[in-house]
Design an enzyme around this catalytic site. Structure first.
Site, PDB file in Angstrom:
ATOM      1  N   TRP A 102       0.805  -1.223   0.000  1.00 29.18           N
ATOM      2  CA  TRP A 102       0.000   0.000   0.000  1.00 29.18           C
ATOM      3  C   TRP A 102       0.832   1.264   0.000  1.00 29.18           C
ATOM      4  O   TRP A 102       0.509   2.232  -0.710  1.00 29.18           O
ATOM      5  CB  TRP A 102      -1.029  -0.014   1.148  1.00 29.18           C
ATOM      6  CG  TRP A 102      -2.064  -1.050   0.864  1.00 29.18           C
ATOM      7  CD1 TRP A 102      -2.249  -2.238   1.527  1.00 29.18           C
ATOM      8  CD2 TRP A 102      -2.982  -1.053  -0.235  1.00 29.18           C
ATOM      9  NE1 TRP A 102      -3.244  -2.962   0.914  1.00 29.18           N
ATOM     10  CE2 TRP A 102      -3.715  -2.266  -0.169  1.00 29.18           C
ATOM     11  CE3 TRP A 102      -3.270  -0.156  -1.269  1.00 29.18           C
ATOM     12  CZ2 TRP A 102      -4.704  -2.590  -1.094  1.00 29.18           C
ATOM     13  CZ3 TRP A 102      -4.248  -0.473  -2.189  1.00 29.18           C
ATOM     14  CH2 TRP A 102      -4.953  -1.682  -2.093  1.00 29.18           C
ATOM     15  N   ASP A 172      -1.207   7.084   5.898  1.00 27.51           N
ATOM     16  CA  ASP A 172      -2.383   6.342   5.446  1.00 27.51           C
ATOM     17  C   ASP A 172      -2.748   5.342   6.542  1.00 27.51           C
ATOM     18  O   ASP A 172      -2.140   4.288   6.663  1.00 27.51           O
ATOM     19  CB  ASP A 172      -2.057   5.609   4.145  1.00 27.51           C
ATOM     20  CG  ASP A 172      -3.187   4.672   3.713  1.00 27.51           C
ATOM     21  OD1 ASP A 172      -4.248   4.644   4.380  1.00 27.51           O
ATOM     22  OD2 ASP A 172      -3.004   3.963   2.701  1.00 27.51           O
ATOM     23  N   LYS A 196     -12.596  -0.419   7.161  1.00 23.84           N
ATOM     24  CA  LYS A 196     -11.992  -1.370   8.094  1.00 23.84           C
ATOM     25  C   LYS A 196     -12.427  -1.058   9.527  1.00 23.84           C
ATOM     26  O   LYS A 196     -13.035  -1.888  10.186  1.00 23.84           O
ATOM     27  CB  LYS A 196     -10.479  -1.382   7.941  1.00 23.84           C
ATOM     28  CG  LYS A 196     -10.063  -1.949   6.562  1.00 23.84           C
ATOM     29  CD  LYS A 196      -8.800  -1.364   6.049  1.00 23.84           C
ATOM     30  CE  LYS A 196      -8.573  -1.533   4.564  1.00 23.84           C
ATOM     31  NZ  LYS A 196      -8.497  -2.871   4.032  1.00 23.84           N
TER      32      LYS A 196
END
Lengths: 360, 360
Positions: A102, A172, A196
Site C-alpha cells: 500500500w 495512510d 476497516k
C-alpha cells in the site's frame, strides 16, 4: 445455526449493535418516516448528525483543535492523488517511505502529480522488519513525508512514529485508524478509507492540520481541495450521507464501549492470543518480526499451498469466513479489526488446533 | 400517523420496496450471516451482484454493447473534473452549453483542467426557455460538448438532444437518468450521481463509449481514469459496495415495474397533473416554458416570500416534506423523481388547493 465470524480485510466486519440500529431505523430515521438516505444533507437533522460526529470523533481520537476533519469520497486511493495536489502546490517534492504494497501504491500514484523520492524501509531477512525510522537528516528537503503504518497484505505494522524533523508527516491509516491511541500532533495529515475500522466503504476521513490547508494547486478537483471542503463542512457536493451516518454510529458505539484506550486493550488481547498460539505451533508460522506484528492483520501459513487452500475451505465451512491471504502473498490472513470480538479469535484458534491435529 | 411524502431534490426518495428488502437482509445477505457491507468486493457473491447489475442496467436503459458502465466515487462534481482529464488528454478545448446552475458549475470546474468556451443557451424573458440546440457548425472544433439536460434548481429540462455533428456529446444526467427513454448512441458520455433516480448518495454512474476510453492525461487520478477503471471492473480501489448493492436493487425493481417505458409514462402523468393544476391556478405560478418543463423538478411560487415560507411550513406539518425551493431561486420546488408515487403528487395538489383557499 453456527455462529459466523468474518475475517475480511475490508470491507470488514462492523459492530453488530451499529448494524442493528441502522436496520431498525432504516425506513424511519429520527421519526421522519423517511430513511436517513432520503433526506437532504443540508437539512437541520443531518447537520446535527455531522456536528455530533465531528465532536464524537475528536473526543474518541483526541484530535487537537488545530486539525480539521474532512469526510470525503474516493477512498484512500483518491487521497493518494489528492495529497500531492494539496501539499505541494504547483511544484515540489515528497518522500515516500515504502514498507509493502500500500505504501508503494501510494508512491506510484503520487508520481502522476509530483516528483518523489522513495526509501524502502522494510528489511527482509528471516522476518519482515522495519528498523530505522529516523529521517530527520533528509526529511526537511521535502514538502512532506508519506508512510503507511499498517500494511494489510503482509501484516506489518509500524508502531513508532517516524522522525521527520520539521517536515510534514502524512499517514495512510486506512487499516489501523482508531485501533490504538496515537499522538495526532506528530502528524500533518492522517487519512483513512472507512471500510476497516470506521464504517462502510465509500467514505474517507482526512484529519488535516489547519496550516496545511490552502496550498492546493489550481488543478485540484474541488471535491478534494482541502480548503474548499473545509470551508463547506465537506459538503461542496452531496456527500455519501448513509456512510457518514454509519460512521457517526460507530463513533458513538466506541465511546460507549470505553473509547480508544479500551479498544486498544481489546485489540492487544486479541492479537496476543493469536500470535502466542502461532509461536508455539509447529504447524503454522508467521514471518513478521515481533516488533512489527500488526494488531489488525495477522498472516500465517502452513508452508504448503494445498494445505493452505484446504484450511481456507474447511474454515469457511465452519463459519470462519474470508481467511484467504492476499493473492500476492498466499497463505492465510485473519483481519481482526476493532469490530472482531475476542470470541472470533478464540473460535479461529480452536479451529486451527483441530485442523493441525487432523492434517499434521 | 399521516402518510409522509418526501419531495427532496436529492438525496431523494428511494423505492420503498428497495428499502424494505435492504432492511430485511441488512444483517444477513445471501444467507451469509453478514451484511452486504461487510463482504469483500472481490468475493464470488459480490462479483455476481455487480455482473447482474451491469446486465440489468443495460437492459433497462437500452445501453449498446460499445458502451462501458463504470460505477465510481466522487459524485457528478467529481466527473466535472474527470471528464476534461479523460477526454482532452494533455491539451485541447471543450464547449460548455449552460442552461442554469449545474451546467455553469460543470463549466467552472472544467476551467481548472482545460480551456473551454461557454454558450448560454437559456433564454430569459417571461419564461425560461432553451430554444436553439443546433451546434453542428461550431461543435467539431471542440474535443467534446457538455450540457446538463435537467437543471434541478430552476426545473428546466431539455428534451431534444443537441446536435453537435461529429463532436462528442457529454451529458450530466444526475437528475433525469432513467426517467425517460433516450437514444444512448447519440452520447459519448452520460454520467449521473446516484442520489436522485439510481440509489443513495456516494456512487456515480458513467456510461462511456468505448472509443473514448484510453485518452486520459497522465495526471488523471487512477480512480477516475476510465481506462484503468474499465479494465478493473470499477474496482481499482474498494468501491462503495453498499451503494452499488442498492443501485442493483433499484434496477431490479424498475425492471419488475415495467422498465423505463413504464417509468416514463408514470413520470409524464405525475408531471402533467401538477403542471395542469399550476396552469389553471391564479394563486401559484411556474415560469418555465412549456417545452422545457422538467418532469423531475417542478418549481412554483405564490409570488410572495412570506406566503412561500408559510406554504413550506404548513406543507411540512401536513407530511409534505422538503418543498422549499433552492436558496438561489426561492419559492417552492417539488422534486418528483421515479420513486415518487402519483399519490404524493395528488396529496400535494390537495394541500395546494386548501392552502390557496385559505390564503388568497
Amino acid at each position: 445455526m453456527t455462529q459466523v465470524f468474518n475475517f475480511s480485510a475490508g470491507p470488514a466486519m462492523m459492530p453488530k449493535a451499529v448494524l442493528e440500529q441502522a436496520q431498525a431505523e432504516l425506513l424511519n430515521w429520527q421519526e421522519q418516516q423517511t430513511s436517513v438516505m432520503e433526506v437532504s444533507h443540508r437539512g437541520k437533522l443531518f447537520i446535527e448528525l455531522i456536528t455530533q460526529a465531528d465532536k464524537d470523533f475528536r473526543e474518541l481520537y483526541n484530535i487537537p483543535e488545530n486539525y480539521k476533519i474532512l469526510f470525503l469520497q474516493g477512498g484512500a486511493r483518491g487521497q493518494f492523488a489528492a495529497i500531492p495536489m494539496n501539499l505541494i502546490g504547483e511544484k515540489g517534492k515528497a518522500l515516500y517511505l515504502t514498507s509493502g504494497h500500500w505504501s508503494a501504491t501510494a508512491a506510484k500514484e503520487a508520481r502522476l502529480f509530483c516528483e518523489i523520492d522513495e526509501i524502502n524501509i522494510l528489511e527482509q531477512s528471516d522476518t519482515l522488519k522495519v528498523a530505522n525510522l529516523d529521517f530527520s537528516n533528509v526529511a526537511e528537503q521535502y514538502d512532506y513525508v508519506h508512510y503507511c503504518p499498517n500494511e494489510t497484505i503482509s501484516g506489518v505494522e509500524i508502531f513508532d512514529v517516524p522522525n521527520v524533523g520539521n517536515s510534514v508527516l502524512v499517514a495512510d491509516m486506512s487499516s489501523n485508524i482508531l485501533s490504538r491511541e496515537i499522538d495526532i500532533s506528530k502528524f500533518g495529515i492522517i487519512y483513512a478509507g472507512a471500510q476497516k475500522n470506521l464504517g462502510p466503504a465509500g467514505i474517507t476521513i482526512v484529519i488535516v492540520r489547519e496550516d496545511l490547508i490552502g496550498k492546493a494547486r489550481k488543478s485540484t478537483p474541488s471535491i478534494w481541495n482541502y480548503e474548499v471542503q473545509a470551508k463547506s463542512d465537506s459538503m461542496i457536493n452531496t456527500p455519501p450521507t448513509f456512510a457518514w451516518y454509519l460512521c457517526s454510529l460507530v463513533f458513538k458505539h466506541l465511546l460507549k464501549e470505553g473509547g480508544v484506550k479500551a479498544v486498544e486493550q481489546r485489540n492487544q488481547a486479541k492479537a496476543k492470543l493469536l500470535y502466542d498460539y502461532l509461536d508455539q505451533s509447529e504447524f503454522y508460522r508467521n514471518t513478521v518480526a515481533i516488533e512489527n506484528r500488526s494488531l489488525m492483520n495477522i498472516t500465517f501459513t502452513t508452508g504448503n499451498d494445498e494445505l493452505n487452500a484446504k484450511f481456507v475451505k474447511d474454515a469457511t465451512a465452519n463459519g470462519l469466513q474470508a481467511l484467504k491471504g492476499h493473492k500476492v502473498l498466499g497463505g492465510m490472513r485473519a483481519s481482526i479489526y476493532n469490530a472482531m470480538p475476542i470470541e472470533g479469535v478464540q473460535a479461529l484458534i480452536a479451529f486451527m488446533q483441530k485442523f493441525a491435529e487432523e492434517n499434521k
